[in-house]
Design an enzyme around this catalytic site. Structure first.
Site, PDB file in Angstrom:
ATOM      1  N   ASP A 182     -21.428  67.455 -11.419  1.00  0.00           N
ATOM      2  CA  ASP A 182     -20.155  67.368 -11.068  1.00  0.00           C
ATOM      3  C   ASP A 182     -19.698  67.331  -9.903  1.00  0.00           C
ATOM      4  OD1 ASP A 182     -20.367  66.016 -13.450  1.00  0.00           O
ATOM      5  OD2 ASP A 182     -18.929  66.817 -14.232  1.00  0.00           O
ATOM      6  N   LYS A 204     -11.821  63.211 -13.475  1.00  0.00           N
ATOM      7  CA  LYS A 204     -12.944  61.720 -13.573  1.00  0.00           C
ATOM      8  C   LYS A 204     -12.810  61.875 -14.334  1.00  0.00           C
ATOM      9  CE  LYS A 204     -16.501  64.191 -15.192  1.00  0.00           C
ATOM     10  NZ  LYS A 204     -17.639  64.283 -16.375  1.00  0.00           N
TER      11      LYS A 204
END
Length: 297
Positions: free
Chosen positions: A135, A12
């Site tokens: 996350d 990401k």
């Protein structure tokens, strides 16, 4: 019951990242625009008669890692006692701010649900994810929302993230641009990065009262602009660059090859340039790779 699955775990980017003061529980609230990338680790997960989670990788991993934590949290919730073997092919650099460990854990959690047919609800999958790392909320949500396809291949996904990461608003993930990742070869400790930001915030008391919701709205507005108008800011970038000159140099070099937008991802050390023009991105990649390890996506 399935006995084996081979899945992917995408990296990401944080396009922008606002960090708020440390909470009473030790965590920080954040606001960030996350988007996943067509860069991923690959995991082959096999059910075993031996207890525990055994991770096999060409890279040295600590005995307790995000995969073993995810397996233990899954077993606690479900009562599963069978063990697993995980063959991990690492392509996402560790300590680079790209969320590789969290993504690996999220893909494992959903894979275990399929392998053992436990039929966990989205809230249960997210609960396990949150116990592993902040996350993980994003990565698990991306697979839940995009369905099984996202477990086996890259499916573009973006969201505005708030709180520890558990508050999320999905965005239309535009990928009509190229991203040049630059790896400075430095492992920035997340703990150290937060300490640097805490020190920075102690000098700027006036910023402590900014409303999280207002910042989230502003981040979404920026995301919806043309790339040349992006003015995302990562609160980690300035203090981390003061301590790591090589990261600062990578950012300056990316700006010099005419990237439309340049920032650091997460707490570092990966920096990235966004290019609307593919040919310009290719030329920039050739120039940058003379001095840096790069990947063009």
């Amino acid at each position: 019951m399935l006995s084996e699955l081979t899945v992917v775990a995408c990296a990401k980017l944080n396009l922008g990242l606002k960090v708020f003061p440390r909470r009473a529980d030790g965590f920080h609230d954040i606001v960030s625009v996350f988007r996943n990338l067509n860069l991923y680790d690959r995991l082959r997960i096999s059910v075993s008669d031996k207890e525990g989670c055994r991770v096999h990788s060409a890279f040295d991993l600590p005995q307790e890692n995000t995969l073993t934590k995810a397996y233990k949290a899954f077993c606690v919730l479900t009562g599963i006692k069978k063990g697993i073997d995980v063959q991990l092919e690492k392509n996402i650099p560790a300590g680079g701010g790209l969320g590789g460990g969290s993504s690996d854990a999220s893909s494992l959690i959903i894979s275990l649900d399929k392998l053992f047919n436990t039929q966990l609800t989205p809230s249960e999958l997210l609960r396990i994810s949150g116990s592993v790392g902040s996350d993980c909320f994003f990565f698990t949500s991306s697979i839940i929302e995009n369905g099984t396809d996202a477990l086996f291949d890259y499916v573009p996904y973006a969201a505005v993230i708030e709180g520890r990461g558990e508050v999320k608003k999905s965005l239309k993930c535009t990928d009509d641009y190229s991203i040049l990742l630059v790896f400075p070869g430095i492992n920035v400790s997340t703990k150290e990065a937060y300490e640097l930001v805490d020190l920075e915030m102690s000098k700027n008391v006036c910023e402590k009262n900014i409303a999280i919701g207002k910042v989230a709205d502003l981040q979404e507005c920026v995301y919806n602009k043309e790339i040349l108008q992006w003015d995302f800011v990562n609160d980690f970038t300035e203090p981390v660059c003061r301590n790591y000159g090589r990261i600062k140099s990578a950012i300056e070099d990316l700006k010099s090859v005419s990237a439309d937008f340049v920032e650091m991802s997460g707490s570092g050390s990966t920096v990235f340039g966004v290019f609307k023009d593919l040919e310009l991105a290719k030329k920039a990649s050739l120039i940058m790779r003379k001095n840096w390890t790069v990947v063009l996506l």
